[in-house]
Every structure is written in structure tokens, then in C-alpha cells.
Scaffold this active site. Structure first.
Site: not given
Ligand code: B3K
Ligand code: ZN
Length: 875
Positions: A124, A266, A268, A300-301
């Protein structure tokens, strides 16, 4: 560099139903083979017969369509894409690509890269195109099958998304592992990890009785620091079931902690990759705040699995759809896990000091931006934190049941889709039979609204008339603003501090939410025999500035009596602000400083009050931060802010010394390893007292700090003591820093604290210290955590020295930005934001800051990331 616009969005011409990916992993030469099953998008009727796939910094070995190798004339490779001149239009087809990449050379930490000795990915927003050519956009959702092949000794653990489908050894000392993710996903959620990793395992039984394997992968020496992360994960899984009815969907959930990471973590699919900072914790290495942040980020993730992965974004302009919503969810979670009052105050504090500044400066943009040059620059406080406030307002307007109904419909209606912020609001409307027409402006309009409030009490009619005006300052490309729908929570207090009934026409309640929709509105409250004290914007019900004239006495009264925990704290903050601003005027006019007794009495009563929640009591004693005060000034005077605030702190310490000492003694005990609210609160109170007492610069306080530093068995106490030492003229400063360093040399995350603490000190000679630390053997420009700890802390948490009148701080920052620009554009561009607020300072400083920004913009090989931030800052 070219700008991408929301208004230019068109659906993809092709879809990729499936990808089969094979990696032959190697630190310097990784081979990627991919088979893409493509077809035309039935929703897209363009005539074009070409296929354009995104790819950057890739070495092409071969490309074939339906098994037939393409000749050089059949396609073109540009720095950003592969364009195949003709692909089948009437039926599905397969594109097969072989390419090579060099993870070890990838210091940008985007795509596949090497972190210490392991290989990992960050895709991302647009990192997948640095792995292989693809339709790298979130509305192309694909099922992934991945085979990882690597040397078995060097990379015994091979991970990717979904479920393990097979594994085996190869003759040449290599081995392979197969993975398959049953859920279609955009390529930004792809991940792989390879390395010598230890696995900490546990399990979770979902609400429907399914057994999920939970695995946290870390390097050997960190195995003893995973327990808290694991517990946090289980807490988050349970909480999402209980609060949103959402259950995990794969049989396996993996988290990998890596040393080199551009942000926090992240999401994923099935394979989260985390900055070690948000996984590793042991009582002696991590503070109470670290423990809380870890739980928050793990949550959060995890919550992204639904708000982000199952339902994702159509395009990157919709980023807040997943980020604002998920931040709101993690804030709710953390509040429930710790203290809702404390969590709300911390969040608002961060929002007001940091997001409000962004929203008032040259980089202001709406929660749903309309244009970008580099999307990575839009992972901002506005998209995340203001986005969360927008979701919170929707929650306030609907009530928790209505909000839940709306979310249920949103997830049901859009499961498996890539959607927009509009789809989210629509689901909330449809589920509740309401309309949020005007409310949508929150997504499109940048800037922090200002509410100006006047009141009139009509004694004969026993009525209170409250008039609220709203306005919003112009922001880049938005000179004129429209009125917003702003929920304003209100309560009334009687003169004795008790709750007065809020009566409006036929309704009466102890608290109401006013719907402010016009530029000016008057609300009338009935049946009030005496004039009540108004408690407005309770819980910070909207992300706005409030302008309401209050006397110091009235603020002190609210600090004593307001039943709303947020507003009670806020009254104390406003009281301190008024006093500090008064002192700044005295300073500027050469008058001697004297602290108003109202302030001393107010603090004395907080100190002597009885509180169940000691973390909350500690917050009531915390003076507004310098950056918050700066945000309130037309022309920021960093020195006056610092001097006035330090004067207040020192005077409070002098006048209330006995109280601070007594409370210190009362709460001082060794509860290392205990993280319940009581133990955490006692540590917070004790360390708040220590911080005040250290302002006295007396032998007694020095002894207290040394004693705590030497005997602490947890990082909260050790760090608080070291901070008291470093931020005073303590005689043992050098020794303490030295012994701390030696004690923790092997713990990177603790050494980050050591760097940051020194870089943020307001005492003389800090700039020389920072320069020396840049040459310290433990400093490393390629490790983002280290860069943030030293350069980030100096430029963002040390206003007095960063803004030194001779401009040395600015020049230093620009020098570092230019070095980082070559290594890691994302980190470089984060560092530039330290200069973005240049227009807020005096003319001399403005000129110096501007000069550095111009120097950056004029330099060669500027990344899109840095160019966008620096040039927009100057605009
Ligand atoms: N979605 C990722 C952030 C990605 C940043 C890319 N430059 C983490 C988060 O907000 O959970
Ligand atoms: Zn996020």
C-alpha cells in the site's frame, strides 16, 4: 510530475480474476513469475484493445499472452508501465510475465525489501508495481495463489496471505511453500515474508465456534516480548464480535514484526506486517503508553479485515473510507479497554495540536482529497484523524444502535466490493431512514470550522438564548465555504454545580445534541430560574474551534463541577491557556510575571480531589502543550510560549510543592508488570508530580529523580526519571544518559527513546547534541524509527531549538531531507512537513524557512513525494 484527479476516475478496462505468483527469493536477485487471468471489464465499453499494466524499477525477462511469447514490437515498456499493443477482446486470456528485482537495493521500503536479514513487502498504496507489472489499483480485486522458493537455511520461514497449501524441499538446498488466499483482494493487500523467524502461537475461538490459529513472527531475541501483542489481538477479535458482530474469516492470522518500516503497521490479508515498535513489549523495555499504543495498532490492523479488506476502497481518494472508519473503531476499542475519558482527551489533544495545524496550513485538504501527485503523501492526519471525527459525528447523530444498524447494512451490502465514502453514508442513511444531505460536506470541505458563541439570559422569561455562528477559513483551492451540519452536545449547570435540566420546547433532558446547520442559529432553553453555566461541545462532539468568552472564574467552576469528563478537562486547559497568553503579553511588554491565584487554587483542588481514575487526574494537571498554544496564535512566538509556560509550571511546582511531594510519595510503589488501570494511573500521577518537582532545580528533586532512575524496574518509571534528569540541570545528566545507553544498547526500540529524549530537550546546547548524535554509531539514516527519533523529534517536538533565530535548525532539516530524498522518499517527505507552517512565524523566520523550502524544490532528482510537499508548502 503529474497530478491525479478524483473527477477523472473511470472503472478499469480489464479485470484480473486470478494471479499465480512464484517467487525465487534472493536478497539481491529475486525472480518473479506471474500468470494473470484477465478479461475485459463488462462494465467498461471503451474501444481500446491495448492493455496497460503498471510496473516500476523492474527488469523484464519475458512476457507472453496465452503462452505465446511476445516479440519486442508487441509491447512497450515505459518507466511506469508495460503497454501490450493488442490483447484478446472477446474472451479471457492469460498474461505471463517473468521479471527480476533487487530487494537489497530497495531503501525506499516499498515493494519487496530487505529488513535486517529478512525479506518483506509493503504494497500500500502502490508498492505492488515494484514487484511485478499489474493493474495496481484498489478496484481490481484478484484471488492470489503464491509459491515462495528460497534457500532453506537463510529463509526457513516463508509466509504469504491466506492458507498454506503445500510445502516441500528442493534438491539444491532450497525449499518451497504454497499459499492461497480464498478472498479476492486488491494487490495493495498482498504480502510475503521470508526469514529466520521464531513463531509465538496461540488460538482464538470465534463467536460461531471456529478455531483460528494466531501466530506472531519475530526474530529470536524478541520472543520474550510478544505476550502483550498476542493478548491485544485476542482482545480486538473479541471486541469486534461483541461491538460490531464481525467475525474473523480465515483459519490463520499472522503478524510479523520488522525493524525497518515506513509507518506503524500494515493490514495485509491474513498477514499483517508491523513496525517492531507496535508489537514488542516487556515491562522493562516498554512504557505504559507503548503498551496502549500496541493494543491500539494491533486492534486497528485487525479491524481493517472488515473495514478495508472485505469492503475496500474504489480509488485512493476514498482512503478515509477505510482509515477514518478504522481509526474510529480503534479509538472505541482502546477507550473500552482503558478509560474512555482519558482516551478521548488524548485523541482530541492530538487532533487539535496536529490535524488543526495541517488544516490551517498550505497542505490543507478535505477528508476526501480531490487531487494528488503522490498518494503516499495523503496518509495524513486529516484523512485519518479528522476522518475518524467525521465518523464519530455520524455515530453521535445516529446513536450507537442506529450506527450499528448502518454498519451492518454497509458490510452486508458491500462485502467483496471496492466502494466510496458516499456508499458508506448511504448505507447509514438507508438503514436508519434518515438523510445526511448537508453532512456530506464534511468529506469535501477542508479547514477547521470556528464556532462563535454568545449567550443572553432573560431573567423574567427564565430563558437562556444561545447564539452560535459558524464560519470556516479559506483553504487552498477553496476560498469560500458552505455551512456544515455540526452536532453540538450541550449540558447546563446550576450555580451550585449541580446539573440543570435542559428544556427546549417540549423536550427536557440532562444533555442535548443541537443540530447546527446554518451560519447562525439561536437556541432557546426554558424554565431556568437562575442563569446556568453552559457546558458546550461536550465530548468534543465536532472537530471545530470554539470561541466563547469565559471568565477565569467560570472556567475554574467548570473544572470543579462539569459532569462531562472531556469538558471538565477542557475547562482546565482553557484556564491555563488564558493565563499563559496573559503572561506572554506581560513578557512582550517587559512586565514582571505573576501567576494568577485562580490557577493555583484550581490546581490545588485537582491535587486534593479524590479520583477513581488517576490517569484522568494526571491529565487535569497537564498544561496545554506548546504546539497547542502555538496553534492559537496569529504569529507564533516560540520563545514567549516556552517562557510563559515554563513560568507557570515552575510557579505551580513552587507553590504546591508539598502537595506534589505528598502525592508522589502516596503513589510511589513498585508495580512493575502490572498494567491494570490502577497501577498505570498511579505511575502517571507519580511521574506527573516528578515532572513538576524537577522544575524546582533543587537537591531534593535531583535525589528523587536519581533514586527513581536507579531503582526502576519498568520503563515507564525509568524513562520518566531520565526525562526529569535530562530536562533539568541535574548534575548526573551525562552519567545517567551513558548508563541508560549501556543498559539498553541491544534494544533498538529503547535506544530510539534515548535519541528522541535528547533531541527534544529545550535546554541550551541541544542543537550541538543533535549534531553529535547524527554521528553516533547507533544512528542510521536507513532505519525510519531512528530517523524519526532524532530528526523527527528535533524538528517536530522541539520548537525552541528547531526555530532558532539564526536558522540553523531549518538548514539542518533541509540537509537531512535531501539525503533522505535519495534513500527513502516517503520518510523524506514526512520530514519536510516541519517547514510547511512557515507562514505562521515572524518575518525573519519566515524568510529562513522559505529559503530552505526553495532550496529543496530547486534540487535535482527530487522524488514526487518531496516535490509535492515542498512545492505545495510554498504555494
Ligand atoms: N494502511 C496502512 C498504511 C499504508 C501507508 C502507505 N504509505 C496502515 C494503516 O493505516 O493501517
Ligand atoms: Zn489503517
Amino acid at each position: 510530475p503529474k497530478t491525479v484527479y478524483l473527477k477523472d476516475y473511470t472503472p478499469p478496462e480489464y479485470l484480473i480474476d486470478e494471479i499465480e505468483l512464484t517467487f525465487e527469493l534472493d536478497a539481491e536477485r529475486t525472480l518473479v513469475r506471474s500468470h494473470l487471468s484477465l478479461r475485459r471489464n463488462p462494465q467498461c465499453h471503451s474501444e481500446c484493445v491495448t492493455l496497460e499494466l503498471q510496473g516500476e524499477e523492474l527488469e523484464l525477462l519475458s512476457v507472453a499472452v496465452n503462452g505465446e511469447k511476445l516479440a519486442d514490437t508487441d509491447f512497450v515498456i515505459t518507466p511506469e508501465a508495460m503497454i501490450i499493443r493488442r490483447v484478446p477482446q472477446d474472451k479471457a486470456f492469460v498474461v505471463s510475465i517473468e521479471n527480476r528485482i533487487n530487494p537489497a537495493a530497495n531503501t525506499a521500503l516499498e515493494g519487496l525489501y530487505l529488513s535486517s536479514s529478512m525479506l518483506c513487502t509493503q504494497c500500500e498504496a502502490q508498492g505492488f508495481r515494484k514487484i511485478t507489472w499489474f493493474l495496481d489499483r484498489p478496484d481490481v480485486m484478484t484471488r492470489f495463489k503464491t509459491t515462495l522458493i528460497a534457500d532453506k537455511n537463510r529463509y526457513p520461514v516463508l509466509l504469504s496471505n491466506g492458507n498454506r497449501t503445500g510445502q516441500g524441499d528442493l534438491a539444491d538446498g532450497r525449499h518451497w511453500v504454497g499459499w492461497q488466499d480464498p478472498f479476492a483482494k486488491p494487490c495493495y493487500l498482498f504480502a510475503l515474508v521470508a526469514g529466520q523467524l521464531e513463531c509465538v502461537a496461540d488460538e482464538f475461538i470465534t463467536m460461531s465456534g471456529r478455531r483460528i490459529e494466531l501466530e506472531i513472527f519475530v526474530e529470536q531475541h524478541n520472543v520474550d516480548k510478544c505476550a502483550h501483542a498476542m493478548q491485544s489481538l485476542k482482545n480486538a477479535m473479541r471486541w469486534d464480535e461483541e461491538t460490531y458482530g464481525l467475525e474473523y474469516d480465515l483459519d490463520l492470522y499472522m503478524i510479523v514484526a520488522v525493524d525497518h518500516f515506513n509507518m506503524g503497521a500494515m493490514e495485509n490479508k491474513g498477514l499483517n506486517i508491523f513496525n517492531t515498535k507496535f508489537v514488542l513489549a516487556r515491562p522493562d523495555t516498554a512504557t505504559d503508553s507503548d503498551y496502549e499504543h500496541i493494543e491500539g495498532v494491533i486492534g486497528h490492523e485487525y479491524f481493517h479485515n472488515w473495514s478495508g479488506n472485505r469492503v475496500t476502497c474504489r480509488d485512493w481518494f476514498q482512503l478515509s473510507l477505510k482509515e477514518g472508519f478504522t481509526v474510529f473503531r480503534d479509538q472505541q476499542f482502546s477507550g473500552d479497554r482503558t478509560s474512555p475519558a482519558v482516551k478521548r482527551i488524548e485523541d482530541v489533544n492530538a487532533l487539535r495540536t496536529r490535524q488543526f495545524a495541517e488544516d490551517a496550513g498550505p497542505l490543507a485538504h478535505p477528508v476526501r482529497p480531490e487531487a494528488y501527485i503522490e498518494i503516499n503523501n495523503f496518509y495524513t492526519l486529516t484523512v485519518y484523524e479528522k476522518g475518524a471525527e467525521v465518523v464519530r459525528m455520524l455515530h453521535t447523530l445516529l446513536g450507537s444502535e442506529g450506527f450499528r444498524k448502518g454498519c451492518d447494512l454497509y458490510f452486508k451490502r458491500h462485502d467483496g466490493q471496492a466502494v466510496t465514502c458516499e456508499d458508506f453514508i448511504k448505507a447509514l442513511e438507508d438503514a436508519n431512514g434518515v438523510e445526511f444531505g448537508q453532512f456530506r460536506r464534511w468529506y469535501a470541505q477542508a479547514g477547521t470550522p470556528l464556532l462563535t458563541v454568545t449567550q443572553h439570559y432573560a431573567a423574567d422569561a427564565k430563558q437562556l438564548h444561545l447564539t452560535i455562528q459558524q464560519s470556516c477559513p479559506p483553504t487552498p483551492n477553496q476560498p469560500v465555504k458552505q455551512a456544515l451540519h455540526i452536532p453540538v452536545k450541550l449540558g447546563l449547570l446550576n450555580q451550585d454545580g449541580s446539573t440543570a435540566t435542559v428544556r427546549m420546547r417540549d423536550n427536557s433532558a440532562t444533555e442535548v445534541t443541537l443540530n447546527l446547520t446554518e451560519t447562525e442559529q439561536t437556541f432557546v432553553f426554558e424554565d431556568l430560574p437562575t442563569q446556568p453555566v453552559v457546558s458546550l461541545l461536550r465530548g468534543f462532539s465536532a472537530p471545530v474551534n470554539l470561541n466563547m468568552e469565559r471568565s477565569l472564574e467560570e472556567l475554574a467552576f467548570l473544572l470543579r463541577h462539569d459532569s462531562d469528563t472531556f469538558n471538565r478537562w477542557e475547562a482546565g486547559q482553557q484556564l491555563a491557556c488564558q493565563i499563559i497568553f496573559g503572561l506572554m503579553t506581560d513578557l512582550q511588554n517587559g512586565r514582571a510575571l505573576q501567576l494568577d491565584e485562580v490557577m493555583i487554587d484550581a490546581y490545588r483542588s485537582v491535587l486534593s480531589g479524590s479520583f477513581d481514575d488517576l490517569s484522568y487526574q494526571a491529565l487535569l494537571l497537564a498544561l496545554p502543550e506548546e504546539s497547542y498554544l502555538a496553534g492559537q496564535m496569529a504569529v507564533i512566538d516560540v520563545d514567549a510560549i516556552h517562557q510563559a509556560r515554563e513560568f507557570v509550571k515552575t510557579t505551580l511546582a513552587t507553590r504546591l510543592r508539598t502537595e506534589f511531594q505528598a502525592l508522589y510519595a502516596q503513589h510511589h510503589r513498585d508495580e512493575s508488570g502490572c498494567f491494570d488501570a490502577g497501577a498505570v494511573g498511579r505511575r502517571r500521577m507519580k511521574n506527573t508530580c516528578l515532572s513538576y518537582l524537577s522544575k524546582l532545580e533543587i537537591e531534593d528533586s535531583y535525589r528523587l529523580a536519581t533514586q527513581q532512575f536507579q531503582t526502576a524496574r519498568n520503563m515507564t518509571d525509568q524513562m520518566a526519571a531520565l526525562a526529569a534528569i535530562v530536562n533539568s540541570y541535574h548534575p548526573n545528566k551525562a552519567d545517567s544518559l551513558e548508563s541508560f545507553y549501556r543498559q539498553w544498547e541491544q534494544e533498538a526500540l529503547v535506544i530510539d527513546k534515548w535519541f528522541a529524549l535528547q533531541a527534544s530537550s529545550s535546554l541550551p546546547n541541544t542543537f550541538a547534541t543533535v549534531q553529535a548524535l547524527m554521528r553516533h554509531p547507533a544512528f542510521d539514516m536507513k532505519t525510519p524509527n531512528r530517523v524519526r527519533a532524532l530528526i523527527g523529534a528535533f524538528s517536530q517536538a522541539n520548537p525552541v531549538h528547531f526555530h532558532a533565530k539564526n536558522g540553523e535548525g531549518y538548514q539542518f532539516l533541509a540537509d537531512q531531507v535531501l539525503v533522505l530524498n535519495e534513500l527513502n522518499p516517503q520518510i523524506a517527505s514526512r520530514m519536510v512537513t516541519g517547514l510547511a507552517q512557515w507562514r505562521r512565524y515572524d518575518p525573519e523566520r519566515q524568510a529562513l524557512m522559505k529559503q530552505q523550502l526553495q532550496r529543496i524544490v530547486a534540487s535535482e532528482h527530487l522524488s514526487k513525494d518531496v516535490y509535492e510537499i515542498a512545492s505545495k508548502s510554498l504555494a
